[in-house]
Design a protein around this motif. Structure first.
Motif, mmCIF file in Angstrom:
data_model
loop_
_atom_site.group_PDB
_atom_site.id
_atom_site.type_symbol
_atom_site.label_atom_id
_atom_site.label_comp_id
_atom_site.label_asym_id
_atom_site.label_seq_id
_atom_site.Cartn_x
_atom_site.Cartn_y
_atom_site.Cartn_z
ATOM 1 N N ALA A 111 0.836 -1.202 0.000
ATOM 2 C CA ALA A 111 0.000 0.000 0.000
ATOM 3 C C ALA A 111 0.867 1.248 0.000
ATOM 4 C CB ALA A 111 -0.927 -0.008 1.218
ATOM 5 N N ALA A 112 1.927 1.240 0.800
ATOM 6 C CA ALA A 112 2.842 2.378 0.833
ATOM 7 C C ALA A 112 3.532 2.557 -0.509
ATOM 8 C CB ALA A 112 3.880 2.186 1.941
ATOM 9 N N ALA A 113 3.916 1.441 -1.138
ATOM 10 C CA ALA A 113 4.561 1.514 -2.454
ATOM 11 C C ALA A 113 3.596 2.066 -3.496
ATOM 12 C CB ALA A 113 5.059 0.132 -2.875
ATOM 13 N N ALA A 114 2.310 1.658 -3.418
ATOM 14 C CA ALA A 114 1.303 2.156 -4.354
ATOM 15 C C ALA A 114 1.088 3.658 -4.169
ATOM 16 C CB ALA A 114 -0.021 1.411 -4.156
ATOM 17 N N ALA A 115 1.107 4.112 -2.904
ATOM 18 C CA ALA A 115 0.930 5.535 -2.637
ATOM 19 C C ALA A 115 2.108 6.338 -3.187
ATOM 20 C CB ALA A 115 0.790 5.769 -1.133
ATOM 21 N N ARG A 116 3.317 5.792 -3.001
ATOM 22 C CA ARG A 116 4.493 6.493 -3.540
ATOM 23 C C ARG A 116 4.459 6.526 -5.059
ATOM 24 N NH1 ARG A 116 7.045 3.539 0.680
ATOM 25 N NH2 ARG A 116 7.683 1.915 -0.786
ATOM 26 N N ALA A 117 4.004 5.436 -5.695
ATOM 27 C CA ALA A 117 3.917 5.395 -7.161
ATOM 28 C C ALA A 117 2.897 6.409 -7.659
ATOM 29 C CB ALA A 117 3.536 3.988 -7.623
ATOM 30 N N ALA A 118 1.757 6.528 -6.944
ATOM 31 C CA ALA A 118 0.736 7.496 -7.332
ATOM 32 C C ALA A 118 1.274 8.919 -7.199
ATOM 33 C CB ALA A 118 -0.511 7.323 -6.460
ATOM 34 N N GLU A 119 2.054 9.143 -6.137
ATOM 35 C CA GLU A 119 2.649 10.462 -5.939
ATOM 36 C C GLU A 119 3.635 10.793 -7.048
ATOM 37 O OE1 GLU A 119 5.511 12.700 -2.674
ATOM 38 O OE2 GLU A 119 4.450 10.868 -2.129
ATOM 39 N N ARG A 120 4.429 9.786 -7.458
ATOM 40 C CA ARG A 120 5.372 10.018 -8.554
ATOM 41 C C ARG A 120 4.651 10.304 -9.861
ATOM 42 N NH1 ARG A 120 8.202 5.692 -6.023
ATOM 43 N NH2 ARG A 120 7.285 4.204 -7.476
ATOM 44 N N ARG A 121 3.546 9.555 -10.113
ATOM 45 C CA ARG A 121 2.782 9.808 -11.346
ATOM 46 C C ARG A 121 2.183 11.201 -11.327
ATOM 47 N NH1 ARG A 121 1.145 4.388 -10.421
ATOM 48 N NH2 ARG A 121 -0.800 5.102 -9.481
#
Length: 227
Positions: A111-121
């Motif tokens: 979940a944390a990795a998904a949040a970071r990926a969304a932030e990068r996008r």
């Protein structure tokens, strides 16, 4: 005359795990399936490598923590699987509780990795939009521009009305939360929306929009501030 060779200290987690995998191949690995480790294996490592100048106890502890928190390792923690010592000898089976704990850690990490990926996008999209505006502005440098008239008070008021408002967030206590309540979980710089599934004393189970359920500390849960 005696020649001395400077010992190279290993500092990165990757280098230390590679080193441990070479010294204890029946216990550690750098790829493929990982083996669940014996509980208390750090003490065994500290004793075995007490005279080893390549690694320190602090570096070993950090590398071991990263190794056991990796997705590859957490996937290996299954009920009935044997833990191993440094020589690969079995040291007890994984219990149901230990598997559930590993699954929870894995869900929170993803979940944390998904949040970071969304932030990068989101940041990438903002950078691309900025670059597009810069190119358009550069293309108009040779075109005479008309002076923009200042917005009238009425237009300024309408622009403020049209601009979407972002509700500020406020921290809450466990007593203020209820099952089914909409909250924001701060897993990175961008808060993620979720639904409260269970409230414990200092931790909250929250189902995120992507379907994952994570357990986070109460300090990471926020709600929209009421005006």
């Amino acid at each position: 005359m005696t020649m001395t060779t400077d010992v190279v200290k290993l500092k990165t987690t990757k280098d230390i795990i590679t080193y441990l995998a070479k010294k204890f191949p029946q216990c550690f690995s750098v790829e493929g399936n990982a083996k669940p480790l014996k509980i208390g294996i750090f003490e065994d490592l500290a004793n075995q490598l007490a005279e080893d100048e390549h690694v320190s106890k602090t570096r070993i502890r950090t590398a071991l923590r990263n190794y056991t928190n990796s997705w590859r390792y957490l996937h290996s923690v299954k009920v009935g699987t044997q833990r191993v010592d440094l020589d690969g000898n079995p040291c007890g089976e994984i219990t149901q509780e230990q598997q559930q704990h590993a699954e929870q850690q894995l869900a929170e990490s993803k979940a944390a990795a998904a949040a970071r990926a969304a932030e990068r996008r989101q940041q990438q999209g903002a950078d691309e939009a900025k670059e597009t505006r810069r190119k358009r502005s550069s293309a108009r440098t040779n075109v005479p521009s008309r002076k923009k008239r200042p917005a009238t008070p009425a237009k300024q008021t309408q622009e403020k009305r049209d601009k979407p408002a972002t509700a500020p967030l406020t921290a809450v206590s466990a007593q203020q939360l209820q099952v089914g309540q909409q909250v924001k979980v701060k897993a990175g710089k961008v808060p993620v929306s979720g639904l409260v599934k269970e409230v414990e004393r200092d931790e909250v189970h929250v189902q995120l929009q992507n379907g994952l359920t994570v357990k986070v500390g109460i300090a990471a849960v926020f709600v929209a501030k009421q005006e």
